[in-house]
Write an enzyme that holds these catalytic residues in place. Structure first.
Site, PDB file in Angstrom:
ATOM      1  N   SER A 100       0.834  -1.190   0.000  1.00  0.00           N
ATOM      2  CA  SER A 100       0.000   0.000   0.000  1.00  0.00           C
ATOM      3  C   SER A 100       0.880   1.256   0.000  1.00  0.00           C
ATOM      4  O   SER A 100       1.731   1.412  -0.881  1.00  0.00           O
ATOM      5  CB  SER A 100      -0.944  -0.046   1.209  1.00  0.00           C
ATOM      6  OG  SER A 100      -1.921   0.951   1.153  1.00  0.00           O
TER       7      SER A 100
ATOM      8  N   ARG B 112     -11.716   6.003  10.523  1.00  0.00           N
ATOM      9  CA  ARG B 112     -11.303   4.603  10.463  1.00  0.00           C
ATOM     10  C   ARG B 112     -12.398   3.728   9.872  1.00  0.00           C
ATOM     11  O   ARG B 112     -12.112   2.796   9.111  1.00  0.00           O
ATOM     12  CB  ARG B 112     -10.933   4.109  11.862  1.00  0.00           C
ATOM     13  CG  ARG B 112     -10.417   2.681  11.897  1.00  0.00           C
ATOM     14  CD  ARG B 112      -9.168   2.520  11.067  1.00  0.00           C
ATOM     15  NE  ARG B 112      -8.516   1.237  11.302  1.00  0.00           N
ATOM     16  CZ  ARG B 112      -7.412   0.830  10.692  1.00  0.00           C
ATOM     17  NH1 ARG B 112      -6.832   1.624   9.802  1.00  0.00           N
ATOM     18  NH2 ARG B 112      -6.873  -0.344  10.961  1.00  0.00           N
TER      19      ARG B 112
ATOM     20  N   ASP C 184      -8.942  -6.406  -4.607  1.00  0.00           N
ATOM     21  CA  ASP C 184      -8.526  -5.123  -4.038  1.00  0.00           C
ATOM     22  C   ASP C 184      -9.062  -4.010  -4.935  1.00  0.00           C
ATOM     23  O   ASP C 184      -8.597  -3.826  -6.052  1.00  0.00           O
ATOM     24  CB  ASP C 184      -6.997  -5.071  -3.953  1.00  0.00           C
ATOM     25  CG  ASP C 184      -6.471  -3.793  -3.323  1.00  0.00           C
ATOM     26  OD1 ASP C 184      -7.274  -2.887  -3.021  1.00  0.00           O
ATOM     27  OD2 ASP C 184      -5.239  -3.696  -3.139  1.00  0.00           O
TER      28      ASP C 184
ATOM     29  N   HIS D 162      -8.112  -5.224  -0.176  1.00  0.00           N
ATOM     30  CA  HIS D 162      -6.815  -4.562  -0.019  1.00  0.00           C
ATOM     31  C   HIS D 162      -6.017  -5.135   1.146  1.00  0.00           C
ATOM     32  O   HIS D 162      -4.793  -5.240   1.081  1.00  0.00           O
ATOM     33  CB  HIS D 162      -7.028  -3.061   0.171  1.00  0.00           C
ATOM     34  CG  HIS D 162      -5.761  -2.273   0.246  1.00  0.00           C
ATOM     35  ND1 HIS D 162      -4.815  -2.282  -0.756  1.00  0.00           N
ATOM     36  CD2 HIS D 162      -5.274  -1.447   1.212  1.00  0.00           C
ATOM     37  CE1 HIS D 162      -3.803  -1.496  -0.421  1.00  0.00           C
ATOM     38  NE2 HIS D 162      -4.057  -0.981   0.772  1.00  0.00           N
ATOM     39  N   ASP D 163      -6.688  -5.500   2.205  1.00  0.00           N
ATOM     40  CA  ASP D 163      -6.000  -6.027   3.386  1.00  0.00           C
ATOM     41  C   ASP D 163      -5.337  -7.377   3.146  1.00  0.00           C
ATOM     42  O   ASP D 163      -4.654  -7.894   4.041  1.00  0.00           O
ATOM     43  CB  ASP D 163      -6.977  -6.149   4.558  1.00  0.00           C
ATOM     44  CG  ASP D 163      -6.966  -4.917   5.448  1.00  0.00           C
ATOM     45  OD1 ASP D 163      -6.150  -4.005   5.191  1.00  0.00           O
ATOM     46  OD2 ASP D 163      -7.768  -4.857   6.393  1.00  0.00           O
TER      47      ASP D 163
END
Length: 379
Positions: free
Chosen positions: A157, A227, A323, A356-357
């Protein structure tokens, strides 16, 4: 709580701090007259000093990438699945350095640090820092550690952006660049998500123009919302559907606006609550701006191939199919530019449902591909 650490763990680790008294000029036009960088190391530096690997962290990351700070730690470092004996970044082979970037909130100089000119926390007066600024500070850390050339610079990232910047700013100091779930610049949609997160913080009444620390408060609601928005973008629709679906916390709906009714609502609120208790709001603002500003091709008439013309590193670019924050298309854009620049590049697009994680998750196919590349690095 481990008392005996796993055989493939780096075990107990102790953070170290490097102090720099030489001013660091920043892209924003300001400078830091002095600053600290906190970092950890894993493995042993070989006699030739040729096996050093730099780990660059993402938005909410820090220096504690692997191992444990004490036997009572419930969790190891954030990339422990990838760093350790026999793991993709094998500490039996490599000497690994992981740091907390300038502007962070985990020990390196940042907004919560004391400004020597005022005796108060920097707060919002801390200068805006860029990926290029971080890489310049990381190069100074390499000098302190007497590391002339990194065997590899690796990041996911925002960390991948730093790895790419290394090949531009210091082309002769990095032999391999691994950019994972990253991009050569943010899309308009990504910038928009970051702006929503920033506005959540900036409009929180407890933000106080960034001087909340002096008042003994934190903009908790703003951080929570930031968040929550961010976390949605780190997951895929499929993974959220599989994990939560439309599951309810109780057997019936309450028909109000205050109850936490859906499981996904509960999860997001928990993530926001936990994050707001450990992260600095000013740091969050800085990190999102560093993401937004990263666009190295802007200095080369938007020609991405020319941007990497002087790079000498070999590149490994990895993406994940689901992602959508840093989509495979963005990685392929980078790969196309590197190929046009006649660079040595391999590309891995990994089928994974986690979004994405995924770069943080021990997915077997990902770990195998990652490890295969690292195993081929000669020292």
């Amino acid at each position: 709580m481990p008392t005996v650490f796993p055989h493939d763990s780096v075990g107990l680790v102790t953070p170290q701090t490097a102090h720099f008294s030489e001013p660091l000029a920043l892209a924003c036009g300001r400078s830091l007259p002095a600053y600290d960088l906190i970092y950890e190391t894993y493995g042993q530096l070989n006699a030739a000093r040729s096996n050093a690997v730099l780990i660059c962290h993402a938005l909410s990351g820090h220096h504690h990438a692997a191992g444990f700070h004490s036997a009572d730690d419930r969790k190891p470092g954030w990339w422990d699945s990838c760093i350790g004996p026999g793991k993709p970044i094998d500490t039996d082979k490599f000497f690994v350095v992981s740091l907390n970037n300038l502007g962070g909130c985990n020990g390196s100089t940042g907004p919560s640090s004391i400004d020597p000119d005022t005796g108060k926390p920097f707060g919002a007066n801390f200068p805006v820092v860029t990926v290029e600024d971080w890489v310049n500070s990381q190069a100074r850390l390499a000098d302190v550690l007497n590391i002339d050339t990194w065997a590899a610079v690796i990041g996911g990232s925002l960390g991948g952006m730093q790895a790419l910047q290394w090949t531009i700013s210091y082309p002769d100091r990095v032999r391999h660049c691994l950019a994972i779930a990253s991009a050569p610049k943010l899309s308009a949609q990504n910038i928009a998500f970051n702006e929503v997160a920033r506005q959540a913080i900036l409009t929180d009444p407890e933000f106080h123009g960034g001087s909340f620390q002096e008042r003994g408060v934190i903009p908790k609601r703003g951080l929570m919302l930031a968040r929550m928005v961010g976390h949605i973008t780190y997951l895929s629709d499929d993974s959220m559907g599989e994990k939560f679906g439309r599951g309810l916390k109780s057997e019936k709906l309450n028909y109000d606006f205050h109850s936490v009714e859906f499981q996904v609502e509960s999860y997001l609120r928990y993530q926001g609550e936990e994050f707001s208790g450990r992260f600095d709001a000013n740091t969050y603002l800085l990190m999102t701006k560093a993401l937004d500003y990263f666009d190295p091709a802007a200095n080369f008439n938007d020609d991405l191939a020319k941007t990497f013309a002087n790079a000498t590193a070999r590149f490994c670019v990895m993406s994940f199919t689901t992602d959508w924050r840093f989509s495979p298309a963005r990685s392929r854009e980078l790969v196309d530019a590197l190929m046009a620049a006649r660079k040595d590049v391999c590309y891995l697009e990994i089928d994974a449902p986690q979004g994405h994680d995924a770069f943080l998750i021990p997915i077997p196919r990902y770990l195998q591909a990652f490890g295969n590349y690292m195993n081929r690095i000669s020292l």
